[in-house]
Motif scaffolding. Structure first.
Motif, PDB file in Angstrom:
ATOM      1  N   UNK A  64       0.838  -1.212   0.000  1.00 24.50           N
ATOM      2  CA  UNK A  64       0.000   0.000   0.000  1.00 24.50           C
ATOM      3  C   UNK A  64       0.868   1.255   0.000  1.00 24.50           C
ATOM      4  N   UNK A  65       1.855   1.235  -0.896  1.00 25.60           N
ATOM      5  CA  UNK A  65       2.856   2.298  -0.968  1.00 25.60           C
ATOM      6  C   UNK A  65       2.399   3.410  -1.922  1.00 25.60           C
ATOM      7  N   UNK A  66       2.002   4.560  -1.372  1.00 21.48           N
ATOM      8  CA  UNK A  66       1.557   5.652  -2.248  1.00 21.48           C
ATOM      9  C   UNK A  66       2.682   6.204  -3.126  1.00 21.48           C
ATOM     10  N   UNK A  67       3.913   6.100  -2.668  1.00 19.80           N
ATOM     11  CA  UNK A  67       5.049   6.570  -3.470  1.00 19.80           C
ATOM     12  C   UNK A  67       5.202   5.723  -4.729  1.00 19.80           C
ATOM     13  N   UNK A  68       5.002   4.419  -4.610  1.00 21.10           N
ATOM     14  CA  UNK A  68       5.077   3.532  -5.774  1.00 21.10           C
ATOM     15  C   UNK A  68       3.981   3.878  -6.769  1.00 21.10           C
ATOM     16  N   UNK A  69       2.778   4.124  -6.261  1.00 19.55           N
ATOM     17  CA  UNK A  69       1.672   4.521  -7.128  1.00 19.55           C
ATOM     18  C   UNK A  69       2.000   5.824  -7.839  1.00 19.55           C
ATOM     19  N   UNK A  70       2.543   6.766  -7.113  1.00 16.33           N
ATOM     20  CA  UNK A  70       2.910   8.055  -7.695  1.00 16.33           C
ATOM     21  C   UNK A  70       3.961   7.883  -8.793  1.00 16.33           C
ATOM     22  N   UNK A  71       4.946   7.025  -8.574  1.00 17.93           N
ATOM     23  CA  UNK A  71       5.982   6.794  -9.585  1.00 17.93           C
ATOM     24  C   UNK A  71       5.383   6.192 -10.856  1.00 17.93           C
ATOM     25  N   UNK A  72       4.424   5.292 -10.696  1.00 24.17           N
ATOM     26  CA  UNK A  72       3.763   4.714 -11.862  1.00 24.17           C
ATOM     27  C   UNK A  72       3.021   5.799 -12.628  1.00 24.17           C
ATOM     28  N   UNK A  73       2.256   6.612 -11.908  1.00 14.37           N
ATOM     29  CA  UNK A  73       1.521   7.693 -12.555  1.00 14.37           C
ATOM     30  C   UNK A  73       2.460   8.657 -13.271  1.00 14.37           C
ATOM     31  N   UNK A  74       3.559   8.997 -12.628  1.00 11.43           N
ATOM     32  CA  UNK A  74       4.523   9.922 -13.228  1.00 11.43           C
ATOM     33  C   UNK A  74       5.153   9.346 -14.491  1.00 11.43           C
ATOM     34  N   UNK A  75       5.326   8.037 -14.528  1.00 11.02           N
ATOM     35  CA  UNK A  75       5.934   7.428 -15.721  1.00 11.02           C
ATOM     36  C   UNK A  75       5.007   7.533 -16.933  1.00 11.02           C
TER      37      UNK A  75
END
Length: 65
Positions: free
Chosen positions: A13-24
């Motif tokens: 449940x890592x929001x940073x990982x989700x953010x990195x995916x969105x940014x990519x």
């Protein structure tokens, strides 16, 4: 890289990982939004990001491990 981020986003449940995916995907989204009338771009962008978050959360990661 995306596969690892998907696992992190779902299992931890890592929001940073989700953010990195969105940014990519941000450059592709921005380019695609140029095909939409300017007055609809912001709304569509928000809808796309919401849908991406839903997909990230429910994506079947069993094949990735």
């Amino acid at each position: 890289m995306i596969a690892e981020l998907l696992v992190q986003a779902q299992q931890h449940h890592d929001p940073e990982a989700t953010l990195h995916i969105l940014e990519s995907f941000t450059p592709k989204i921005k380019t695609s939004l140029l095909q939409v009338p300017a007055d609809h771009r912001e709304d569509l962008k928000q809808e796309l990001y919401l849908k991406m978050i839903e997909v990230i959360q429910c994506f079947d990661i069993s094949e990735l491990n």
